[in-house]
Design a protein around this motif. Structure first.
Motif, short mmCIF file in Angstrom:
data_model
loop_
_atom_site.label_atom_id
_atom_site.label_comp_id
_atom_site.label_asym_id
_atom_site.label_seq_id
_atom_site.Cartn_x
_atom_site.Cartn_y
_atom_site.Cartn_z
N PHE A 81 -11.23 30.76 17.66
CA PHE A 81 -12.27 30.44 16.74
C PHE A 81 -11.45 30.11 15.26
N GLN A 82 -12.31 29.54 14.61
CA GLN A 82 -11.80 29.34 13.49
C GLN A 82 -11.74 30.43 12.15
N SER A 83 -12.47 31.37 12.66
CA SER A 83 -12.68 32.48 11.82
C SER A 83 -11.85 33.68 12.49
N TYR A 84 -10.88 33.53 13.30
CA TYR A 84 -10.15 34.55 14.00
C TYR A 84 -10.76 35.28 14.90
N ALA A 85 -12.11 35.92 14.29
CA ALA A 85 -12.79 36.89 15.43
C ALA A 85 -12.14 37.88 15.96
N VAL A 86 -11.26 38.48 15.27
CA VAL A 86 -10.56 39.67 15.77
C VAL A 86 -11.20 40.87 15.34
N PHE A 87 -11.24 41.86 16.32
CA PHE A 87 -11.98 43.28 16.17
C PHE A 87 -11.39 44.06 14.90
N ALA A 117 2.83 38.11 25.21
CA ALA A 117 2.02 37.52 24.46
C ALA A 117 2.45 37.73 23.15
N ALA A 118 2.53 38.94 22.63
CA ALA A 118 3.02 39.48 21.35
C ALA A 118 4.27 39.20 20.95
N THR A 119 5.27 38.98 21.81
CA THR A 119 6.85 38.58 21.66
C THR A 119 6.41 36.96 21.32
N MET A 120 5.77 36.24 22.07
CA MET A 120 5.78 34.85 22.15
C MET A 120 5.37 34.43 20.74
N VAL A 142 -2.62 36.70 16.41
CA VAL A 142 -3.29 37.83 17.18
C VAL A 142 -4.39 37.15 17.84
N ALA A 143 -5.09 36.32 17.39
CA ALA A 143 -6.32 35.56 17.88
C ALA A 143 -5.62 34.72 19.06
N VAL A 144 -4.74 33.90 18.75
CA VAL A 144 -4.03 32.84 19.83
C VAL A 144 -3.70 33.96 20.73
N ALA A 145 -2.87 34.90 20.82
CA ALA A 145 -2.27 35.87 21.68
C ALA A 145 -3.29 36.24 22.57
N ARG A 146 -4.41 36.48 21.92
CA ARG A 146 -5.59 37.29 22.83
C ARG A 146 -6.06 36.03 23.74
N ALA A 147 -6.10 34.71 23.38
CA ALA A 147 -6.58 33.59 24.29
C ALA A 147 -5.38 33.44 25.36
N PRO A 160 -8.29 26.00 14.15
CA PRO A 160 -7.94 27.58 14.07
C PRO A 160 -6.99 27.60 12.75
N LEU A 161 -6.52 26.55 12.27
CA LEU A 161 -5.50 26.62 11.06
C LEU A 161 -6.35 26.56 9.73
N SER A 162 -7.57 26.18 9.93
CA SER A 162 -8.15 25.73 8.64
C SER A 162 -8.13 26.73 7.42
N ASN A 163 -8.21 28.01 7.98
CA ASN A 163 -8.36 29.22 7.07
C ASN A 163 -7.22 29.57 6.52
N LEU A 164 -5.94 28.90 6.99
CA LEU A 164 -4.71 29.33 6.20
C LEU A 164 -4.52 28.56 5.00
N ASP A 165 -3.60 28.94 4.39
CA ASP A 165 -2.88 28.19 2.86
C ASP A 165 -2.22 27.01 3.54
#
Length: 368
Positions: A81-87, A117-120, A142-147, A160-165
């Motif tokens: 998601f756009q907003s990361y949506a991590v817990f 996934a974390a290493t990747m 982290v959000a991408v790794a979870r997917a 997924p990148l719109s909230n980054l500088d």
């Protein structure tokens, strides 16, 4: 096999056709970008594919399965998601492992897949941290790794990148493209950022008002837009559009633009007396200090130094256009210059409908 087929998908919100009869085939392992301005229906279409919205009409297939009415968990897909949506209350490890735990996977399998996934995604050093202790870019990883850890057939990504500088977005864009080439998932990526679309996608589906107006490879969409909307939406600066009229001059047709008679393809011969629009990219116009045949006289309105080049805003009669020149080109405001378009890279369009004229069989015709 994770080919996706959308057949005449319709989604209504009241009387609004958010998705208006969209048909699209996304090949197995393909990276498809849904590109368009805000409100064009791209996220709604993605949510229909995910099962988060049910279409009012049409069919959705993943492989040979009709998943139109299936719940999201049955579709074997993952979404970022756009907003990361991590817990926020879970560690990075538990965030990435969340879907696997919901599937009640063995503990050893969860640990192996999370670490892979974390290493990747280069977040392995942060597995025991909480999201509040991470930067925005790390949380997105982290959000991408979870997917990715779910090994889903289909990966859906909603801006997924719109909230980054800006700087981090450039870095993540390259990393994400490399990563998705490795995992070979069928990916549907939603964005309004044309640079992301051009640089990342195998193909781009440009959307407007709930419909797809063009689907093609990125550079094909850029250089051969189907209509004025696509040419004006994609490109920085956008494509220039000069209005003219087809006239006969000796053996062949010419285009009269602000009193200047410019070369025209023979296919426009049958359109003598009719209006036509010349579409040309800024980099496909040569700027000259002296007049030449086929060049258009113009006046410099604005000079913008952009580091690698100059961007000139030029006036041609009552119309304006943008052209690029080398940084050492001697241009000043109010200078009189001549513009030489590369007519082989021009796009000829119908000014009434905005659609590109199809050059078939030596004759131009309007797209039906």
């Amino acid at each position: 096999m994770a080919e996706i087929r959308l057949e005449k998908v319709l989604k209504l919100f009241g009387k609004v056709r958010a998705v208006d009869g969209v048909s699209l085939t996304i090949k197995d392992h393909e990276f498809m970008v849904l590109l368009g301005p805000s409100g064009c229906g791209k996220t709604t279409l993605l949510r229909c594919l995910a099962g988060l919205e049910l279409p009012d009409a049409g069919k959705i297939y993943i492989g040979d399965r009709d998943v139109t009415d299936w719940e999201p968990r049955r579709r074997n897909l993952a979404m970022v998601f756009q907003s990361y949506a991590v817990f926020p209350h879970l560690t990075v490890f538990d965030n990435i492992a969340f879907g696997l735990k919901m599937q009640k996977r063995p503990k050893s399998e969860i640990e192996t897949r999370v670490k892979q996934a974390a290493t990747m995604l280069e977040v392995e050093p942060y597995l025991e941290r909480h999201p509040a202790q991470l930067s925005g870019g790390q949380r997105q990883r982290v959000a991408v790794a979870r997917a990715l850890v779910m090994n889903a057939q289909v990966l859906l990504m909603d801006e997924p990148l719109s909230n980054l500088d800006a700087l981090l977005r450039i870095q993540m864009r390259a990393e994400l493209k490399r990563l998705l080439q490795e995992v070979q998932a069928t990916t549907v990526y939603v964005t309004h950022d044309q640079v992301e679309a051009l640089s990342m996608g195998d193909r781009i589906a440009v959307m407007r008002s709930g419909r797809i107006v063009q689907v093609d490879e990125p550079m094909k969409v850029y250089s051969e837009p189907e209509d004025i909307f696509v040419g004006g939406f994609i490109g920085n600066p956008p494509m220039n559009f000069l209005k003219g009229k087809v006239e006969q001059n000796g053996a062949g047709p010419v285009i009269n633009i602000e009193g200047q008679h410019l070369p025209a393809p023979p296919a426009l011969s049958h359109m003598v007396g009719q209006p036509v629009t010349l579409g040309i990219r800024a980099e496909n116009v040569q700027t000259l200090n002296t007049p030449q045949d086929g060049a258009i006289p113009a006046r410099v309105l604005v000079v913008e130094p952009l580091g690698s080049h100059l961007l000139l805003t030029m006036q041609v009669g009552d119309q304006s256009l943008k052209v690029t020149t080398p940084t050492d080109f001697p241009a000043q405001t109010d200078d009189r210059l001549w513009l030489q378009p590369d007519y082989g890279k021009a796009r000829w369009l119908d000014p009434e409908s905005g659609s590109a004229l199809l050059m078939d069989g030596g004759e131009a015709r309007r797209a039906s």
